[in-house]
Write a protein that holds these residues in place. Structure first.
Motif, short mmCIF file in Angstrom:
data_model
loop_
_atom_site.label_atom_id
_atom_site.label_comp_id
_atom_site.label_asym_id
_atom_site.label_seq_id
_atom_site.Cartn_x
_atom_site.Cartn_y
_atom_site.Cartn_z
N GLY A 55 0.81 -1.20 0.00
CA GLY A 55 0.00 0.00 0.00
C GLY A 55 0.85 1.26 0.00
N ASN A 56 0.17 2.39 -0.04
CA ASN A 56 0.89 3.67 -0.07
C ASN A 56 0.71 4.43 1.25
N ALA A 57 1.19 5.67 1.27
CA ALA A 57 1.16 6.46 2.51
C ALA A 57 -0.27 6.68 3.00
N PHE A 58 -1.22 6.77 2.08
CA PHE A 58 -2.60 7.02 2.48
C PHE A 58 -3.23 5.78 3.11
N ASP A 59 -2.96 4.61 2.55
CA ASP A 59 -3.40 3.37 3.19
C ASP A 59 -2.83 3.26 4.60
N ALA A 60 -1.55 3.59 4.73
CA ALA A 60 -0.87 3.49 6.03
C ALA A 60 -1.45 4.47 7.04
N ALA A 61 -1.69 5.71 6.60
CA ALA A 61 -2.24 6.71 7.52
C ALA A 61 -3.62 6.32 8.00
N VAL A 62 -4.46 5.79 7.09
CA VAL A 62 -5.81 5.40 7.48
C VAL A 62 -5.77 4.25 8.49
N ALA A 63 -4.94 3.25 8.22
CA ALA A 63 -4.82 2.13 9.17
C ALA A 63 -4.36 2.63 10.53
N ALA A 64 -3.34 3.51 10.53
CA ALA A 64 -2.85 4.05 11.80
C ALA A 64 -3.92 4.88 12.49
N GLY A 65 -4.68 5.65 11.71
CA GLY A 65 -5.72 6.48 12.30
C GLY A 65 -6.78 5.69 13.02
N PHE A 66 -7.22 4.58 12.43
CA PHE A 66 -8.23 3.75 13.09
C PHE A 66 -7.64 3.04 14.32
N VAL A 67 -6.37 2.64 14.26
CA VAL A 67 -5.76 2.03 15.45
C VAL A 67 -5.69 3.05 16.58
N LEU A 68 -5.38 4.30 16.27
CA LEU A 68 -5.34 5.33 17.31
C LEU A 68 -6.69 5.47 18.01
N GLN A 69 -7.79 5.29 17.28
CA GLN A 69 -9.11 5.35 17.91
C GLN A 69 -9.29 4.25 18.95
N VAL A 70 -8.62 3.12 18.73
CA VAL A 70 -8.74 1.98 19.64
C VAL A 70 -7.80 2.11 20.83
N VAL A 71 -6.53 2.43 20.57
CA VAL A 71 -5.52 2.35 21.62
C VAL A 71 -5.34 3.66 22.39
N LEU A 102 -8.96 7.12 2.06
CA LEU A 102 -8.73 5.79 1.52
C LEU A 102 -9.31 5.66 0.11
N ARG A 103 -10.52 6.17 -0.09
CA ARG A 103 -11.17 6.07 -1.40
C ARG A 103 -10.41 6.83 -2.48
N ASP A 104 -10.04 8.07 -2.18
CA ASP A 104 -9.50 8.95 -3.21
C ASP A 104 -8.00 8.81 -3.40
N ARG A 105 -7.27 8.41 -2.35
CA ARG A 105 -5.81 8.42 -2.44
C ARG A 105 -5.17 7.06 -2.15
N GLY A 106 -5.90 6.17 -1.49
CA GLY A 106 -5.34 4.87 -1.15
C GLY A 106 -5.45 3.87 -2.27
N THR A 107 -4.97 2.65 -2.00
CA THR A 107 -5.00 1.57 -3.00
C THR A 107 -5.56 0.27 -2.44
N LEU A 108 -5.54 0.09 -1.14
CA LEU A 108 -5.96 -1.17 -0.53
C LEU A 108 -7.46 -1.16 -0.24
N GLY A 109 -7.98 -2.34 0.10
CA GLY A 109 -9.39 -2.48 0.43
C GLY A 109 -9.65 -2.15 1.89
N LEU A 110 -10.93 -1.95 2.21
CA LEU A 110 -11.30 -1.54 3.56
C LEU A 110 -10.97 -2.62 4.58
N ARG A 111 -11.19 -3.88 4.26
CA ARG A 111 -10.90 -4.94 5.23
C ARG A 111 -9.42 -4.97 5.59
N GLU A 112 -8.54 -4.84 4.59
CA GLU A 112 -7.11 -4.85 4.87
C GLU A 112 -6.73 -3.69 5.79
N VAL A 113 -7.28 -2.53 5.52
CA VAL A 113 -6.87 -1.34 6.27
C VAL A 113 -7.44 -1.33 7.68
N LEU A 114 -8.64 -1.88 7.87
CA LEU A 114 -9.25 -1.89 9.20
C LEU A 114 -8.86 -3.12 10.03
#
Length: 578
Positions: free
Chosen positions: A21-37, A107-119
């Motif tokens: 994935g790219n920087a946008f996929d990574a940022a989105v995954a990190a952003g959702f993890v921050l909501q949890v931790v 994720l939609r406009d700048r990412g490349t991975l699917g929602l399941r992978e990122v979440l």
């Protein structure tokens, strides 16, 4: 490279890069993890601005995921309730939740991975558990009486088994995991391409099951807030359905061959640009960095810029931002920086406009329920400071992301049953004075403190940076940025240097108090600097040696090598890459 305020978020982001994935996929995954931790610092009910560089676009952009005031949230509505300020906690201060829609739009406009992978990382940590940080335990303990007495839905999540969670124990939020999992499910059962499937998840949040849960809860909920009274929310499901995150151009300012990009005047972001404009005409590099003259100059420049923030910033079309960032205005204001600490708040007159006087409240009032902002108390400095989260990513494709998610923290408002998260309270930043640019109005963004940053060199992305810290964000970030672009520090050295901030101007958070002349400094500063500041009239308070700022950064050198750094303060930030 991924740098964030929590090691699990950085690792989750790095996993996306390892998957291709790219920087946008990574940022989105990190952003959702921050909501949890870090639920004491941000959540799905909060908000998020980001400044990004997409190599395919070739220009800096701002992603605005700051939700707006509800349609029913007028100044008159608060006057009818007998309130002269928006409470800092409870339900009245809720805006439209923006963070989830913003991350999914990225994720939609700048990412490349699917929602399941990122979440997947966030779902895993919410369902199976993550180590409970001492800071999260402290946040829960600070409002434990509120959770037990008034917010049973929050107590059910954050007082598992009726007890305060132990630091470093495994903490789970199964309702939040189910919320994320259902967003993924709604995406996967929808028709269409990748973008359509992500839009289905966005729709499930703003118009589907999440909005329905919120609507059912708000239909009957009435809770005590920081006014000391019980109130219902002004937010309605139609408010969620009619709003979405959006892309816009950043505010920019050149400085010593670099271009600094920030969100617009609906945030406090331009205040960093104003400080740079003021300092650009001074020989800062000839001053002793960390000496009393250097610190004094930055403090006094900050007072002037933040006074303009109070007088002129807001989600309005006629904010005189071009004038505020102009060389001529900066020169006029720079002349006000004298040898001694100024006791005044002195907004300027851009485009010959006359500013309104700034209302300064000197005495804080006790919060009746919850916490108006996610604060950490440094007992030595006797000052509360805001805190939140941050993530920066730079990838091999030339993309960069700087994002500062916040709001919807567990201390702000009751958890919505079945969803596992509370609403945010960003509306507390809106003014109930109709004359001011930050005056409350339905559908308007309250002026946020969230302030990610991006730096260009030669028109190319150079550095993504930012820090939690409420009103202090653009003071701490300024010091970091000067360390890098003016003094040549590497990213980690620039982060590790001692920092300071002023509390001279009104806080953006309820109850909007100020401490005129106050400067808080980490006690690693030399004794001569501290004494010199006091001789200049500053009210200096010492904070712990590693207690201020949570700066993160990721960037690209001219040779293409990626670099990153993360704060050691708090022992949770982490930079990772390969």
């Amino acid at each position: 490279m991924v740098s964030s305020t929590h090691w699990l978020a950085s690792a989750g982001g790095m996993r996306m890069l390892e998957l291709g994935g790219n920087a946008f996929d990574a940022a989105v995954a990190a952003g959702f993890v921050l909501q949890v931790v870090q639920p004491h610092l941000n959540g799905p009910g909060g908000d998020m601005p980001a400044v990004v560089w997409d190599d395919r676009v070739g220009a800096p952009e701002v992603l605005c995921a700051q939700g707006v005031a509800p349609a029913a949230a007028s100044i008159g509505a608060f006057e009818d309730l007998g309130l002269d300020a928006v409470p800092g906690t409870g339900l009245l201060a809720a805006c439209v939740p923006g963070a989830v829609d913003g991350w999914l739009l990225m994720l939609r406009d700048r990412g490349t991975l699917g929602l399941r992978e990122v979440l997947e990382p966030a779902i895993g940590y919410a369902a199976a558990g993550h180590p409970t940080s001492p800071e999260m335990v402290g946040a829960v303990a600070a409002v434990e009486h509120v959770l037990r007495d008034a917010w049973p839905s929050t107590a059910a999540v954050y007082l598992p088994g009726g007890a305060l969670p132990a630091a470093h124990s495994l903490f789970r939020n199964p309702d939040l995991a189910r919320t994320y999992e259902r967003l993924v499910h709604e995406s996967e059962v929808s028709q269409g391409d990748r973008e359509d499937r992500i839009d289905a998840a966005r729709n499930a949040f703003s118009r589907g099951f999440v909005a329905e849960h919120i609507g059912r809860y708000l239909a009957s909920a009435e809770v005590e807030d920081s006014s000391g009274r019980r109130h219902r929310s002004l937010l309605a499901v139609d408010d969620l359905a009619t709003w979405s995150a959006s892309w816009e151009r950043p505010a920019t300012r050149g400085f010593r061959g670099f271009t600094v990009c920030k969100p617009g005047a609906w945030s406090q972001g331009p205040v960093l640009l104003q400080q740079l404009a003021l300092l650009d005409g001074l020989d800062l590099d000839r001053l002793e960095r960390g000496g009393p003259d250097y610190v004094h100059t930055l403090v006094e420049a900050g007072k002037l810029a933040y006074a303009d923030r109070e007088a002129w910033y807001g989600d309005e079309p006629d904010v005189p931002l071009t004038a505020l960032l102009s060389d001529g205005y900066a020169a006029e204001r720079r002349a006000l920086i004298g040898p001694d600490s100024s006791p005044a708040l002195r907004p300027g007159s851009p485009d010959a406009r006359t500013p309104l006087p700034i209302d300064v409240r000197l005495q804080a009032t006790a919060e009746a329920a919850g916490a108006g902002e996610p604060t950490v108390l440094d007992a030595r400095a006797d000052v509360h400071r805001g805190d939140t989260c941050h993530v920066d990513v730079a990838d091999r494709f030339g993309n960069m992301v700087s994002a500062t998610p916040s709001g919807g923290w567990l201390q702000s408002s009751p958890v919505i049953p079945g969803l596992g998260f509370p609403l945010g309270t960003r509306l507390q930043m809106a003014d109930l004075d109709r004359r001011r640019p930050n005056a409350l109005r339905p559908g308007k963004r309250p002026r946020t403190t969230l302030s990610p940053g991006l730096v260009l060199r030669g028109g190319e992305p150079y550095l993504a940076f930012g820090t939690p810290g409420g009103d202090q964000q653009d003071q701490w970030a300024l010091q970091f940025l000067l360390n890098v672009v003016l003094f040549g520090d590497d990213l980690q050295a620039a982060i590790d240097r001692p920092v300071f901030h002023s509390a001279h101007f009104p806080s953006s958070f309820h109850p909007r108090t100020a401490i005129p002349g106050r400067v808080v400094v980490e006690d690693r500063y030399p004794a001569d600097t501290i004494a010199g500041l006091r001789r200049r009239g500053h009210d200096v308070r010492l904070a712990g040696p590693w207690s201020l700022t949570r700066t993160c950064a990721a960037g690209r050198d001219v040779d293409g090598v990626l670099r990153a750094g993360a704060t050691p303060r708090g022992m949770e930030g982490y930079a990772i890459g390969r």
